[in-house]
Design a protein around this motif. Structure first.
Motif, PDB file in Angstrom:
ATOM      1  N   PRO A 104       0.822  -1.216   0.000  1.00 29.03           N
ATOM      2  CA  PRO A 104       0.000   0.000   0.000  1.00 29.03           C
ATOM      3  C   PRO A 104       0.855   1.265   0.000  1.00 29.03           C
ATOM      4  O   PRO A 104       1.887   1.330   0.665  1.00 29.03           O
ATOM      5  CB  PRO A 104      -0.817  -0.127   1.280  1.00 29.03           C
ATOM      6  CG  PRO A 104       0.017  -0.971   2.181  1.00 29.03           C
ATOM      7  CD  PRO A 104       0.705  -1.967   1.277  1.00 29.03           C
ATOM      8  N   VAL A 105       0.410   2.247  -0.756  1.00 27.57           N
ATOM      9  CA  VAL A 105       1.208   3.458  -0.994  1.00 27.57           C
ATOM     10  C   VAL A 105       1.099   4.416   0.181  1.00 27.57           C
ATOM     11  O   VAL A 105       0.003   4.695   0.672  1.00 27.57           O
ATOM     12  CB  VAL A 105       0.731   4.160  -2.280  1.00 27.57           C
ATOM     13  CG1 VAL A 105       1.469   5.481  -2.481  1.00 27.57           C
ATOM     14  CG2 VAL A 105       0.939   3.247  -3.475  1.00 27.57           C
ATOM     15  N   ASP A 106       2.249   4.924   0.590  1.00 27.59           N
ATOM     16  CA  ASP A 106       2.282   5.978   1.594  1.00 27.59           C
ATOM     17  C   ASP A 106       2.141   7.317   0.867  1.00 27.59           C
ATOM     18  O   ASP A 106       2.961   7.636   0.001  1.00 27.59           O
ATOM     19  CB  ASP A 106       3.603   5.948   2.361  1.00 27.59           C
ATOM     20  CG  ASP A 106       3.681   7.066   3.384  1.00 27.59           C
ATOM     21  OD1 ASP A 106       3.088   6.930   4.451  1.00 27.59           O
ATOM     22  OD2 ASP A 106       4.352   8.086   3.068  1.00 27.59           O
ATOM     23  N   PRO A 107       1.130   8.126   1.186  1.00 27.38           N
ATOM     24  CA  PRO A 107       0.887   9.377   0.454  1.00 27.38           C
ATOM     25  C   PRO A 107       2.096  10.318   0.437  1.00 27.38           C
ATOM     26  O   PRO A 107       2.399  10.925  -0.588  1.00 27.38           O
ATOM     27  CB  PRO A 107      -0.295  10.006   1.191  1.00 27.38           C
ATOM     28  CG  PRO A 107      -0.993   8.850   1.832  1.00 27.38           C
ATOM     29  CD  PRO A 107       0.091   7.899   2.211  1.00 27.38           C
ATOM     30  N   LEU A 108       2.783  10.440   1.559  1.00 23.11           N
ATOM     31  CA  LEU A 108       3.933  11.337   1.614  1.00 23.11           C
ATOM     32  C   LEU A 108       5.055  10.866   0.692  1.00 23.11           C
ATOM     33  O   LEU A 108       5.684  11.654  -0.018  1.00 23.11           O
ATOM     34  CB  LEU A 108       4.438  11.453   3.049  1.00 23.11           C
ATOM     35  CG  LEU A 108       3.539  12.220   4.033  1.00 23.11           C
ATOM     36  CD1 LEU A 108       4.147  12.192   5.431  1.00 23.11           C
ATOM     37  CD2 LEU A 108       3.348  13.661   3.564  1.00 23.11           C
TER      38      LEU A 108
END
Length: 302
Positions: A75-79
């Motif tokens: 899952p992608v970390d937004p930062l």
């Protein structure tokens, strides 16, 4: 966009700074899409960021081999995603700025022989034809002003500005070469559009120096500007010596050691970055050369 086909269609229609590709997509994997994009764009022209749930080395290596610039695991970390996107876009913009500055720098490098030959022509005219001498001085002044214009580093400029530079350059050369250089202007009325700076003059200079002046009798150079639907076609034709068909691709490679062909290479590369398509060249030995490109009818600068 949810499919590779839709992504490719969007790339044909518009200019993009970055492509974010999920490795797992229907019909075509992200790796395959990246390879198709790389067949058209370099890593600097259009960065690719892969999204993958596979963080092991084989998956990462496959992504880079396919042409990706970077990757983010899901899952992608937004930062992290924002940071990597910003970094890749800044690299692309830096390369675009480098190309614009290189074009302006190449134009500002007035070739010594051109400079001295122009001054010699002015000196001769001062004795033989003072009115033409004054006209030559005005043309030379305009040429120098446009060559050193700070606007040459902008992304796009009015066509009128480009045309002024070309007219001054050819007026100077016509005084020098006389009947050996014949110029035909075919410019549609109301040609009010914008294009990248320093895109026409290098084509004209190439046609003159490497085409027409290699013939003892000289020849004719034709500049055409034609409106075609939502686009404008700019075409530079000469009936000079031409080149063999197999050498046409080499003209757009540019030799950075001798600087030969660098103007064509730079122009082609900048056009491809902005519009997705560059110069079209047709030539043959003793059949002259035609170099053309198309730009959209855009208004205003950005």
């Amino acid at each position: 966009m949810t499919s590779s086909k839709e992504a490719l269609e969007q790339l044909e229609r518009e200019q993009w700074d970055l492509v974010i590709v999920d490795v797992m997509m229907p019909n075509m994997s992200g790796y395959e899409l990246a390879q198709l994009i790389r067949a058209r764009y370099t890593v600097l022209e259009l960065p690719i960021l892969l999204l993958t749930a596979r963080s092991y080395l084989e998956g990462v290596a496959a992504g880079f081999l396919a042409g990706a610039n970077d990757y983010v695991t899901k899952p992608v970390d937004p930062l992290e995603l924002r940071a990597r996107v910003r970094s890749l876009v800044e690299v692309k913009q830096s390369d675009e700025e480098r190309l614009r500055m290189e074009a302006a720098w190449l134009q500002a490098q007035i070739k010594p022989h051109f400079f001295f030959n122009t001054l010699n022509s002015i000196a001769i005219l001062s004795e033989l034809d003072p009115p033409r001498m004054r006209e030559q001085l005005l043309q030379f002044s305009t040429y120098l002003q446009r060559s050193f214009d700070f606007q040459n580093a902008q992304q796009i400029v009015p066509f009128a500005q480009e045309l002024e530079l070309v007219r001054s350059y050819l007026a100077i050369e016509q005084v020098r070469f006389g009947d050996k250089l014949r110029v035909v202007w075919k410019i549609d009325e109301d040609s009010d559009f914008y294009l990248p700076p320093l895109t026409i003059q290098p084509l004209v200079e190439n046609a003159l120096v490497h085409g027409l002046l290699n013939r003892i009798e000289g020849g004719t150079l034709t500049l055409s500007v034609t409106h075609d639907g939502d686009e404008v076609e700019i075409k530079v034709e000469d009936d000079g010596v031409g080149v063999a068909e197999e050498r046409v691709k080499e003209l757009l490679a540019g030799d950075r050691q001798t600087r030969r062909g660098v103007g064509l290479f730079n122009t082609d590369y900048r056009l491809k970055q902005r519009y997705g398509k560059g110069l079209q060249i047709e030539s043959g030995v003793n059949r002259g050369m035609t170099v053309s490109f198309r730009v959209p009818k855009m208004q205003g600068t950005k």
